[in-house]
Every structure is written in C-alpha cells, then in structure tokens.
Design a protein around this motif. Structure first.
Motif, PDB file in Angstrom:
ATOM      1  N   ASP A  79      99.501  73.783 -52.050  1.00 34.98           N
ATOM      2  CA  ASP A  79      99.315  74.825 -51.042  1.00 34.98           C
ATOM      3  C   ASP A  79      99.524  74.258 -49.641  1.00 34.98           C
ATOM      4  OD1 ASP A  79      98.081  77.623 -50.316  1.00 34.98           O
ATOM      5  OD2 ASP A  79      96.991  76.148 -49.108  1.00 34.98           O
ATOM      6  N   VAL A  80     100.347  74.927 -48.853  1.00 36.35           N
ATOM      7  CA  VAL A  80     100.756  74.395 -47.558  1.00 36.35           C
ATOM      8  C   VAL A  80      99.583  74.315 -46.579  1.00 36.35           C
ATOM      9  CG1 VAL A  80     102.289  74.745 -45.580  1.00 36.35           C
ATOM     10  CG2 VAL A  80     103.103  75.214 -47.883  1.00 36.35           C
ATOM     11  N   SER A  81      98.768  75.344 -46.515  1.00 36.71           N
ATOM     12  CA  SER A  81      97.639  75.339 -45.578  1.00 36.71           C
ATOM     13  C   SER A  81      96.648  74.229 -45.909  1.00 36.71           C
ATOM     14  CB  SER A  81      96.930  76.701 -45.601  1.00 36.71           C
ATOM     15  OG  SER A  81      97.799  77.723 -45.162  1.00 36.71           O
ATOM     16  N   TRP A  82      96.378  74.055 -47.194  1.00 32.63           N
ATOM     17  CA  TRP A  82      95.465  72.994 -47.621  1.00 32.63           C
ATOM     18  C   TRP A  82      96.024  71.628 -47.269  1.00 32.63           C
ATOM     19  CZ3 TRP A  82      95.691  69.211 -51.629  1.00 32.63           C
ATOM     20  CH2 TRP A  82      94.452  68.632 -51.962  1.00 32.63           C
ATOM     21  N   LEU A  83      97.310  71.418 -47.522  1.00 32.76           N
ATOM     22  CA  LEU A  83      97.959  70.153 -47.198  1.00 32.76           C
ATOM     23  C   LEU A  83      97.948  69.903 -45.688  1.00 32.76           C
ATOM     24  CD1 LEU A  83      99.623  67.657 -47.840  1.00 32.76           C
ATOM     25  CD2 LEU A  83     101.656  69.120 -48.016  1.00 32.76           C
ATOM     26  N   ALA A  84      98.226  70.943 -44.909  1.00 35.86           N
ATOM     27  CA  ALA A  84      98.210  70.798 -43.453  1.00 35.86           C
ATOM     28  C   ALA A  84      96.829  70.372 -42.967  1.00 35.86           C
ATOM     29  CB  ALA A  84      98.624  72.112 -42.800  1.00 35.86           C
TER      30      ALA A  84
END
Length: 283
Positions: free
Chosen positions: A92-97
């Motif tokens: 998940d992009v938001s989690w990774l960010a």
C-alpha cells in the motif's frame, strides 16, 4: 509428495497493507500488460523473462529484483522453453510513504525510482527471499510475537532499499516522460469512474471532442495500454478487492463488468498469474 505448482498468496489481517505472491511455475501463463495500485517489488527465483515496464524492455533472470511504481504498466513473460518462478509483493502506497517519512526519507515513492525498474544486488535479493520466507511462515503459538517480527523485518528491508535507491538515482531524478495532456487525463479519470460502462472508442472520442485516432494514439503513448485495456485492467483491480472480501466469484464477475465467469477468469489469470479461486485462497 510432489510440490504444488499453483501460485500461493499470503495476506494477513495483522499486516493488511501487504500482499505476497509466490509463483513456483508460471512458464505456461501468458501475461497481459497490466498495472497495480500498489508499489510492487519481486524476486526472480528461476528462469529468464522479457520484462516490459512502462516503455523499457529488460531481460531478467534468477537473482534479479524487479520494481514497479503504482499504476505503471508492465508485463513479464518467460522466454521460450524457460522455467519461470518468482515472488511478487504489493505494498500500500500510503503505508509505505509513512514508513519512509518516519525514517527521515521522502514519502514520495516515485522520487526514488527514475529509470530504476530492475536491481542486480545479491544483498537485496537474499534479504528479500528471507523476508518472503518469514512472511509466509505461520505458527499456532506466539502469533503476536511472529507478527511483530514480520512487520519489523519488512520495514527494515524497505527503509534500506529506498536509501539505496536514492543513492543510486539522485543523479537521474526528474527524468520522466511528460505528463499526459489534460484531455487524456480526463479520459483516464472517466474510465476509472465509469469502468462498468462499455462505451466504444468512437463514443469516448465524441464525449471528449477528440478524434478516435488521437485518443488511441495519445492514450496508449502515455498509459502504455489502450483505453479498452485500461478499463479491463481497472475491472480486474476491482475484482481483486472483492475477492479479498470473500464474495462469490460468479457474483464478482458480473459486478465488475464481465458477462460470464469464463471471461473474468481468463482475463484475471492473464494479469494476476492465478485464477480467481486461487487468488481468493491465501496461505
């Protein structure tokens, strides 16, 4: 006992931002160009493949790492008479960010990956395999401790990897192809919202007051797939979400715009390297 050649999927409610796929034998699958909402990273375990990512073509083989930014069109087809096995992880992009930000790194994922689709690094390859084995390991005892170990190992790997990508790519940051024209972006947004509609290319071009030839040519140039393929890819993405929730496969096929289950299954397998039933089952 003969090992299974079917793909395996790991998902865990304790770490819902991550999905891991293990394909022990994919040499007979024809992979269609597709994209994912998540940031993706994979490791080639066996064989050689022609790896198309955006507009770049690579040959990848055992020991290579491949990476795809969110929504980047790609396809990986094994070379003739070659075995084909790999791990692929979607994050998940938001989690990774958030992980990158907490570590003092830029949270903008694509900041790190200009011209970096493949990575030949024995260190990151071996660490990724260790991570995949850890995630797929299960036990009935001390589950909370195991989940904490998995999360810590995953975060540590990602931070080290993105630190490395930054050091490798800081001279190349910003070398990206131009953004699509506003009209083509509007067409993509329309297809994202109305992916269940079956409007023809002619109807789409009339809606946005552009010629059919310009629509197909410009859309394919910027999104690496035709409007029709883009809409089909969106339907498969929505199908994946529904499958994770445990919905009936026949109902899902109709809900995401397929006339019959056979068409859904064929299109799904070309993009996910598994049947809907295999995808719905998890380790």
């Amino acid at each position: 006992m003969t090992p299974s050649t079917h793909p395996l999927f790991w998902r865990d409610d304790a770490l819902p931002q991550v999905e891991l796929r293990y394909v022990p034998d994919g040499h007979k699958v024809a992979y269609a160009a597709h994209s994912h909402r998540e940031w993706s990273i994979g490791a080639i375990l066996d064989g050689k493949s022609a790896f198309l990512c955006a507009d770049r073509q690579h040959t990848v083989s055992h020991g290579d790492i491949v990476m795809m930014d969110p929504n980047i069109v790609h396809a990986c087809n094994p070379l003739p008479n070659s075995p084909w096995a790999y791990y692929m992880m979607h994050i998940d992009v938001s989690w990774l960010a958030g992980i990158l930000y907490e570590s003092g790194l830029s949270p903008h994922i694509d900041f790190y990956s200009a011209n970096m689709d493949t990575l030949k690094s024995e260190y990151f390859y071996k660490k990724f395999i260790q991570l995949a084995h850890c995630l797929m390991r299960d036990t009935c005892t001390q589950k909370n401790e195991l989940n904490a170990q998995k999360a810590a190992m995953l975060k540590s790997y990602l931070v080290r990897l993105f630190e490395y990508l930054y050091s490798e790519n800081q001279q190349r940051i910003g070398r990206k192809k131009p953004s699509p024209p506003a009209t083509i972006l509007a067409v993509a947004a329309y297809l994202d919202e109305y992916y269940l509609d079956n409007q023809s290319i002619k109807q789409l071009s009339q809606r946005f007051n552009i010629s059919t030839s310009y629509l197909v040519r410009s859309f394919t140039k910027h999104f690496s797939m035709s409007p029709h393929a883009y809409r089909l890819n969106k339907r498969i993405q929505e199908g994946q979400i529904a499958l994770k929730s445990g919905c009936n496969i026949v109902d899902i096929a109709q809900t995401v715009g397929f006339n019959d289950q056979a068409h859904f299954q064929r299109s799904f397998k070309q993009r996910v390297a598994a049947t809907p039933k295999q995808y719905q089952s998890k380790k």
